[in-house]
Design a protein around this motif. Structure first.
Motif, short mmCIF file in Angstrom:
data_model
loop_
_atom_site.label_atom_id
_atom_site.label_comp_id
_atom_site.label_asym_id
_atom_site.label_seq_id
_atom_site.Cartn_x
_atom_site.Cartn_y
_atom_site.Cartn_z
N LEU A 53 0.86 -1.41 -0.25
CA LEU A 53 0.28 0.04 0.20
C LEU A 53 0.36 1.25 0.03
N ASP A 54 2.28 1.29 1.07
CA ASP A 54 3.61 2.39 0.61
C ASP A 54 3.18 2.33 -0.46
N GLY A 72 -5.59 -9.82 6.05
CA GLY A 72 -5.24 -8.53 6.93
C GLY A 72 -6.02 -8.72 7.98
N SER A 73 -5.29 -7.33 8.52
CA SER A 73 -5.90 -6.92 10.16
C SER A 73 -7.05 -6.24 9.36
N ILE A 131 -7.31 -3.52 6.24
CA ILE A 131 -9.42 -3.58 5.55
C ILE A 131 -9.49 -2.48 4.92
N GLN A 132 -9.25 -1.28 6.38
CA GLN A 132 -9.86 0.08 5.72
C GLN A 132 -9.26 0.75 5.06
N ARG A 133 -8.02 0.79 4.85
CA ARG A 133 -6.91 1.63 3.98
C ARG A 133 -6.78 0.75 2.56
N GLY A 136 -9.59 2.65 1.90
CA GLY A 136 -9.52 3.96 1.24
C GLY A 136 -9.26 4.04 0.10
N ASN A 137 -8.36 3.74 -0.28
CA ASN A 137 -8.06 3.86 -1.48
C ASN A 137 -9.02 2.83 -2.58
N ASN A 138 -10.20 2.43 -2.18
CA ASN A 138 -10.74 2.37 -2.76
C ASN A 138 -10.44 1.13 -4.12
N TYR A 139 -9.10 0.40 -3.62
CA TYR A 139 -8.67 -0.53 -4.32
C TYR A 139 -9.80 -2.07 -4.18
#
Length: 260
Positions: free
Chosen positions: A145-146, A163-164, A168-170, A173-176
């Motif tokens: 993600l980085d 994953g955690s 999941i929230q991240r 947030g990126n619409n992946y």
């Protein structure tokens, strides 16, 4: 079966020729409109290109699977040249990512060269404006993600994601996108992800020929298994199956810009 399906992640080249013919010949009967066939390495990519030429329902992605020894500089150059030459025909860069399981087996494995290779593929995906298909689970997903955020990647597909909740929230947030495998029928971890993840950012896959358990014991992994996955997703999301069929189909078609 109420709607066509698309297998968003399969290694068609890894099946025997007999199995390949069986899957391709049964696509229509099973309502399978397309297969996103990802590549493990250079020869794998050449086989997928050949399969795609044989059947327009096979859509090729080119990459280097991270759960193996690093490719030589020569193979990397061949892969990048192949991606460039096939840019009009391939639909994505993949499968690429980081060697989570390989590092579990060998904790002395140096990660930096794998990160560098992944960064090269991410740069190529941005340059060609192609989606990128990722093998990135648990803590590796944060590293990936980085990189994706560094290059402002818009279209990323985390296949068979684990994953955690924070990760999941991240991703959300990126619409992946993520894709769900047939183990959703019996794996609580995957069921929890389905519960949390938005339907509009979800696809379905088999990751065949990887085998599955319980209702699929000793059964060749086949795109038709997706019908069972859709039933389970509908149950978890408390929606009717037609809604799930339509969402999975449209999500995949739009994400990969499929002309099917």
């Amino acid at each position: 079966m109420t709607y066509p399906i698309i297998d968003a992640h399969i290694h068609l080249d890894m099946y025997t020729e007999l199995q390949q013919h069986k899957i391709l010949n049964e696509m229509n009967a099973e309502g399978v409109e397309a297969l996103i066939s990802v590549s493990n390495h250079y020869q794998s990519a050449l086989t997928n290109i050949k399969l795609s030429a044989m059947n327009q329902g096979v859509k090729t992605a080119i990459g280097y699977h991270p759960e193996q020894a690093l490719p030589s500089d020569t193979e990397i150059n061949h892969l990048l040249e192949l991606i460039t030459n096939q840019a009009e025909d391939i639909i994505a860069i993949g499968e690429v990512g980081l060697p989570f399981y390989r590092r579990k087996e060998n904790q002395e494995l140096i990660l930096k060269p794998y990160i560098d290779l992944l960064e090269t593929f991410i740069q190529m995906s941005v340059k060609l404006d192609k989606p990128i298909i990722l093998h990135a689970i648990y803590e590796d997903a944060e590293l990936v993600l980085d990189l994706l955020e560094k290059y402002d990647v818009k279209k990323a597909h985390f296949h068979w994601f684990k994953g955690s909740y924070n990760t999941i929230q991240r991703l959300m947030g990126n619409n992946y996108m993520i894709s769900i495998t047939p183990d959703c029928v019996y794996e609580q971890e995957i069921q929890t992800i389905i519960h949390h993840y938005p339907l509009e950012l979800m696809m379905v896959e088999t990751d065949g020929p990887w085998p599955f358990e319980h209702p699929f014991n000793e059964e060749m992994t086949h795109p038709k298994m997706i019908h069972t996955s859709i039933q389970k997703i509908a149950e978890i999301k408390q929606l009717n199956e037609t809604t799930i069929y339509k969402a999975m189909y449209e999500n995949t078609k739009q994400f990969y810009q499929l002309d099917v």
